[in-house]
Design a protein around this motif. Structure first.
Motif, PDB file in Angstrom:
ATOM      1  N   ALA A  61       0.843  -1.220   0.000  1.00  0.00           N
ATOM      2  CA  ALA A  61       0.000   0.000   0.000  1.00  0.00           C
ATOM      3  C   ALA A  61       0.859   1.244   0.000  1.00  0.00           C
ATOM      4  CB  ALA A  61      -0.920  -0.013   1.219  1.00  0.00           C
ATOM      5  N   TYR A  62       1.870   1.268   0.873  1.00  0.00           N
ATOM      6  CA  TYR A  62       2.691   2.484   0.978  1.00  0.00           C
ATOM      7  C   TYR A  62       3.545   2.684  -0.270  1.00  0.00           C
ATOM      8  CZ  TYR A  62       0.939   2.680   5.713  1.00  0.00           C
ATOM      9  OH  TYR A  62       0.092   2.750   6.798  1.00  0.00           O
ATOM     10  N   GLU A  63       3.928   1.583  -0.925  1.00  0.00           N
ATOM     11  CA  GLU A  63       4.674   1.713  -2.193  1.00  0.00           C
ATOM     12  C   GLU A  63       3.769   2.332  -3.270  1.00  0.00           C
ATOM     13  OE1 GLU A  63       7.226  -2.383  -1.239  1.00  0.00           O
ATOM     14  OE2 GLU A  63       5.932  -2.279  -3.016  1.00  0.00           O
ATOM     15  N   VAL A  64       2.507   1.922  -3.269  1.00  0.00           N
ATOM     16  CA  VAL A  64       1.563   2.472  -4.261  1.00  0.00           C
ATOM     17  C   VAL A  64       1.294   3.946  -3.960  1.00  0.00           C
ATOM     18  CG1 VAL A  64      -0.858   2.375  -5.034  1.00  0.00           C
ATOM     19  CG2 VAL A  64       0.490   0.256  -4.805  1.00  0.00           C
ATOM     20  N   PHE A  65       1.165   4.254  -2.667  1.00  0.00           N
ATOM     21  CA  PHE A  65       0.855   5.652  -2.296  1.00  0.00           C
ATOM     22  C   PHE A  65       1.974   6.596  -2.745  1.00  0.00           C
ATOM     23  CE2 PHE A  65      -1.749   4.102   1.621  1.00  0.00           C
ATOM     24  CZ  PHE A  65      -2.755   3.689   0.762  1.00  0.00           C
ATOM     25  N   ILE A  80      -6.465   4.620   4.737  1.00  0.00           N
ATOM     26  CA  ILE A  80      -5.496   3.743   5.400  1.00  0.00           C
ATOM     27  C   ILE A  80      -5.358   4.110   6.881  1.00  0.00           C
ATOM     28  CG2 ILE A  80      -3.453   5.150   4.874  1.00  0.00           C
ATOM     29  CD1 ILE A  80      -2.953   1.551   4.399  1.00  0.00           C
ATOM     30  N   ASP A  81      -5.547   5.401   7.186  1.00  0.00           N
ATOM     31  CA  ASP A  81      -5.412   5.833   8.596  1.00  0.00           C
ATOM     32  C   ASP A  81      -6.522   5.213   9.444  1.00  0.00           C
ATOM     33  OD1 ASP A  81      -4.598   9.030   7.221  1.00  0.00           O
ATOM     34  OD2 ASP A  81      -3.229   7.431   7.882  1.00  0.00           O
ATOM     35  N   ILE A  82      -7.712   5.134   8.859  1.00  0.00           N
ATOM     36  CA  ILE A  82      -8.842   4.532   9.597  1.00  0.00           C
ATOM     37  C   ILE A  82      -8.601   3.035   9.757  1.00  0.00           C
ATOM     38  CG2 ILE A  82     -11.337   4.138   9.591  1.00  0.00           C
ATOM     39  CD1 ILE A  82     -11.593   6.651   7.812  1.00  0.00           C
ATOM     40  N   ALA A  83      -8.097   2.399   8.684  1.00  0.00           N
ATOM     41  CA  ALA A  83      -7.833   0.951   8.729  1.00  0.00           C
ATOM     42  C   ALA A  83      -6.762   0.638   9.765  1.00  0.00           C
ATOM     43  CB  ALA A  83      -7.394   0.467   7.350  1.00  0.00           C
ATOM     44  N   VAL A  84      -5.692   1.428   9.786  1.00  0.00           N
ATOM     45  CA  VAL A  84      -4.593   1.182  10.733  1.00  0.00           C
ATOM     46  C   VAL A  84      -5.087   1.363  12.164  1.00  0.00           C
ATOM     47  CG1 VAL A  84      -2.392   2.137  11.552  1.00  0.00           C
ATOM     48  CG2 VAL A  84      -2.726   1.685   9.104  1.00  0.00           C
ATOM     49  N   GLU A  85      -5.936   2.357  12.378  1.00  0.00           N
ATOM     50  CA  GLU A  85      -6.473   2.600  13.744  1.00  0.00           C
ATOM     51  C   GLU A  85      -7.412   1.471  14.144  1.00  0.00           C
ATOM     52  OE1 GLU A  85      -5.534   4.363  15.983  1.00  0.00           O
ATOM     53  OE2 GLU A  85      -7.160   4.606  17.424  1.00  0.00           O
ATOM     54  N   ASN A 127      -3.915   7.230   0.292  1.00  0.00           N
ATOM     55  CA  ASN A 127      -5.369   7.071   0.449  1.00  0.00           C
ATOM     56  C   ASN A 127      -5.678   7.244   1.940  1.00  0.00           C
ATOM     57  OD1 ASN A 127      -7.977   6.258   0.740  1.00  0.00           O
ATOM     58  ND2 ASN A 127      -7.822   4.531  -0.702  1.00  0.00           N
ATOM     59  N   PRO A 128      -6.371   8.316   2.323  1.00  0.00           N
ATOM     60  CA  PRO A 128      -6.616   8.596   3.747  1.00  0.00           C
ATOM     61  C   PRO A 128      -7.359   7.478   4.474  1.00  0.00           C
ATOM     62  CG  PRO A 128      -8.004  10.001   2.361  1.00  0.00           C
ATOM     63  CD  PRO A 128      -7.058   9.290   1.438  1.00  0.00           C
ATOM     64  N   PHE A 165      -8.341  -6.889   4.036  1.00  0.00           N
ATOM     65  CA  PHE A 165      -8.475  -5.686   4.882  1.00  0.00           C
ATOM     66  C   PHE A 165      -7.816  -4.461   4.247  1.00  0.00           C
ATOM     67  CE2 PHE A 165      -9.824  -3.549   8.506  1.00  0.00           C
ATOM     68  CZ  PHE A 165      -8.796  -2.835   9.110  1.00  0.00           C
ATOM     69  N   TYR A 166      -6.663  -4.637   3.646  1.00  0.00           N
ATOM     70  CA  TYR A 166      -5.947  -3.498   3.069  1.00  0.00           C
ATOM     71  C   TYR A 166      -5.990  -3.460   1.538  1.00  0.00           C
ATOM     72  CZ  TYR A 166      -3.952  -2.424   7.671  1.00  0.00           C
ATOM     73  OH  TYR A 166      -3.799  -2.061   9.001  1.00  0.00           O
ATOM     74  N   SER A 167      -6.385  -4.569   0.909  1.00  0.00           N
ATOM     75  CA  SER A 167      -6.243  -4.608  -0.563  1.00  0.00           C
ATOM     76  C   SER A 167      -7.122  -3.571  -1.262  1.00  0.00           C
ATOM     77  CB  SER A 167      -6.564  -6.015  -1.087  1.00  0.00           C
ATOM     78  OG  SER A 167      -7.840  -6.423  -0.615  1.00  0.00           O
ATOM     79  N   GLY A 168      -8.344  -3.394  -0.754  1.00  0.00           N
ATOM     80  CA  GLY A 168      -9.247  -2.439  -1.416  1.00  0.00           C
ATOM     81  C   GLY A 168      -8.720  -1.020  -1.371  1.00  0.00           C
ATOM     82  N   ILE A 169      -8.004  -0.691  -0.285  1.00  0.00           N
ATOM     83  CA  ILE A 169      -7.453   0.672  -0.155  1.00  0.00           C
ATOM     84  C   ILE A 169      -6.437   0.928  -1.273  1.00  0.00           C
ATOM     85  CG2 ILE A 169      -6.067   2.169   1.354  1.00  0.00           C
ATOM     86  CD1 ILE A 169      -7.230   0.564   3.729  1.00  0.00           C
ATOM     87  N   ILE A 170      -5.703  -0.125  -1.606  1.00  0.00           N
ATOM     88  CA  ILE A 170      -4.724   0.002  -2.709  1.00  0.00           C
ATOM     89  C   ILE A 170      -5.449   0.136  -4.050  1.00  0.00           C
ATOM     90  CG2 ILE A 170      -2.864  -1.148  -3.971  1.00  0.00           C
ATOM     91  CD1 ILE A 170      -2.138  -2.642  -1.427  1.00  0.00           C
TER      92      ILE A 170
END
Ligand code: SDX
Length: 442
Positions: A324-328, A337-342, A334-335, A364-369
């Motif tokens: 995710a962070y490589e794509v960002f 991600i902050d909600i997902a991480v929390e 993608n904001p 959990f994280y794939s859609g954010i990417i």
């Protein structure tokens, strides 16, 4: 000397039985000898949703849910995600070994020459409404492929299985991209066979007026890694559907349509879409405690969390989070991600989740990417189905070749009415609406 058997005493009769244990498993059919009388059918094993039932022997994927281990044909997912490509991984899953350069090149060519679809597929797709969900289009179109390749019914012919394997892996991205272009009212983009598997997919999705699409190498690699992570996962719901439907000896396109349908569900591959919808509904990190409270009250599921097999962190989720962070770095953060991480931070320290061994899973994280890469939310399960095709078709072929397998037909515990006789309508009283009956408002 310890024996690999179970000794069972049936307390109803006092009889004793010796049941062989093989691979830490007993054969359910060995229970049938346990009877209370000669007329008795014999014991069955009752296992709704197959939570403790092995349906087959397989060499394809190994998972240790407690240790968070995932291996395709013995190779750790972490190594494949770092060093392999999706097409190489698909070869490994399908053929059982990593290819040498000659075989990889041949495999790449064999897939590439099957990326085109029959022109009638466009007409078929145009029958859908503009807002048709792309998974609905994919289920239908993959099933329709069986009408274009009737020879696929020759499932016991090795060369036929090999050809249909290449066709399915080659055509899934094209069908997916066509569904996307249809939803956007854009002209279809034909495959560009000079590009990589994922590069060509991005071209068919996003090429506009340029004569040749140039995929961003970071996004192309990120999607390839995500495809590697989603390529197989042993006897998951959709693979079970593939094997079960395939066990009737139907063609692999029809069986794959059933697998796509199973994956579509929000508890399975549809979860990546539901995760992003959940994160968008939450809207802010400040609302996370409120959502956690609703989950703990049983009012909702935390989508993207939990797994039937993983009772520790899904090893794929760790890699997806890094990607995710490589794509960002290319797309911008993608904001969500902050909600997902929390959500993850709070859940991993809350006893409700810890006691139930609920951890982030691959969704959990794939859609954010995918969202950051510009995919509409409804395309997310389609991005799961494309790579999983190599897993589905490999399990299907393993089932076809397995001498122990036959048509899947479970038994049941009948809890309905005893025999009763038909009564003329004038003699009938108002039907009693049982608790399980459809509402009498129909
Ligand atoms: C995939 O099988 C595979 O391999 C699938 C997959 C693959 O690669 O093919 O890994 C891909 O499908 C991943 C899963 C994606 N689905 C979701 O994220 C949807 C949310 N997750 C849940 O629906 C659930 O965790 C499942 C469906 C994934 C697993 O369900 P199980 O094994 O049947 O677990 P369960 O429903 O029996 O739950 C056990 C307990 C229950 O609480 P109690 O009744 O014991 O009090 O955990 C709770 C559940 O309510 N629970 C959750 C939860 N998941 C389980 N509570 C809140 N949120 C969740 N997500």
């Amino acid at each position: 000397m310890a024996k690999n058997t179970l000794t069972i005493i049936d307390n109803r009769t006092g009889k004793q039985y010796e049941i062989p244990v093989e691979d830490d498993t007993i054969r359910a059919i060995d229970l049938r000898q346990i009877k209370v009388s000669e007329q008795d059918f014999g014991l069955m094993a009752y296992d709704p949703a197959f939570t403790n039932t092995a349906s087959c022997r397989s060499k394809i994927t190994y998972i240790d849910g407690d240790k968070g281990i995932l291996r395709y044909r013995g190779y750790p997912i972490e190594e494949l995600a770092e060093k392999s490509t999706y097409l190489e991984t698909a070869y490994l899953i399908v053929k059982g070994e990593l290819p040498d350069s000659k075989h990889l090149q041949a495999w790449r060519n064999n897939i590439t020459i099957h990326t085109m679809v029959h022109e009638n597929i466009k007409k078929f797709m145009e029958g859908f409404r503009y807002d048709a969900h792309p998974m609905g289009i994919l289920v239908s179109t993959v099933g329709a492929l069986s009408t274009f390749y009737p020879e696929a019914k020759n499932i016991f012919d090795l060369e036929t299985r090999r050809l249909e394997t290449r066709r399915l892996i080659g055509k899934m991205p094209t069908i997916a991209a066509y569904a996307y272009r249809l939803s956007r009212g854009l002209p279809y983009v034909y495959p560009d066979n000079e590009l990589s598997y994922t590069g060509n997919f991005l071209s068919m999705l996003f090429r506009m007026t340029e004569s040749k699409y140039k995929p961003n190498p970071v996004l192309e690699r990120a999607l390839d890694v995500l495809f590697i992570l989603h390529a197989d996962h042993e006897q998951n719901c959709s693979t079970n559907a593939m094997r079960s439907v395939g066990s009737s000896q139907v063609d692999p396109y029809s069986a794959t349509a059933a697998a796509v349908a199973a994956l579509y569900g929000p508890l399975h591959g549809g979860a990546n879409e539901q995760v992003v919808r959940m994160l968008e509904e939450i809207g802010s990190v400040k609302r996370v405690p409120e959502i956690i409270k609703q989950v703990k009250a049983g009012e909702r599921l935390l989508m993207g969390f939990g797994h039937r097999i993983y009772k520790s962190y899904d090893p794929r989720a760790k890699i997806v989070k890094r990607v995710a962070y490589e794509v960002f770095d290319v797309t911008g953060r993608n904001p969500l991600i902050d909600i997902a991480v929390e959500l993850e931070r709070i859940a991993l320290q809350d006893d409700y989740f810890v006691s139930r061994k609920l951890y982030p899973n691959v969704d959990f994280y794939s859609g954010i990417i995918y969202q950051a890469m510009g995919f509409p939310t409804r395309m997310f399960p389609v991005l799961f189905a494309i790579p999983r095709t190599s897993g589905w078709i490999s399990h299907w072929a393993e089932m076809v070749r397995d001498p122990e397998q036959k048509i899947a037909r479970p038994r049941q515990i009948y809890i309905g009415e005893n025999m009763r006789h038909w009564v003329p309508i004038e003699q009938r009283s108002e039907p009693v609406m049982r608790e399980d009956a459809v509402s009498d408002s129909i």
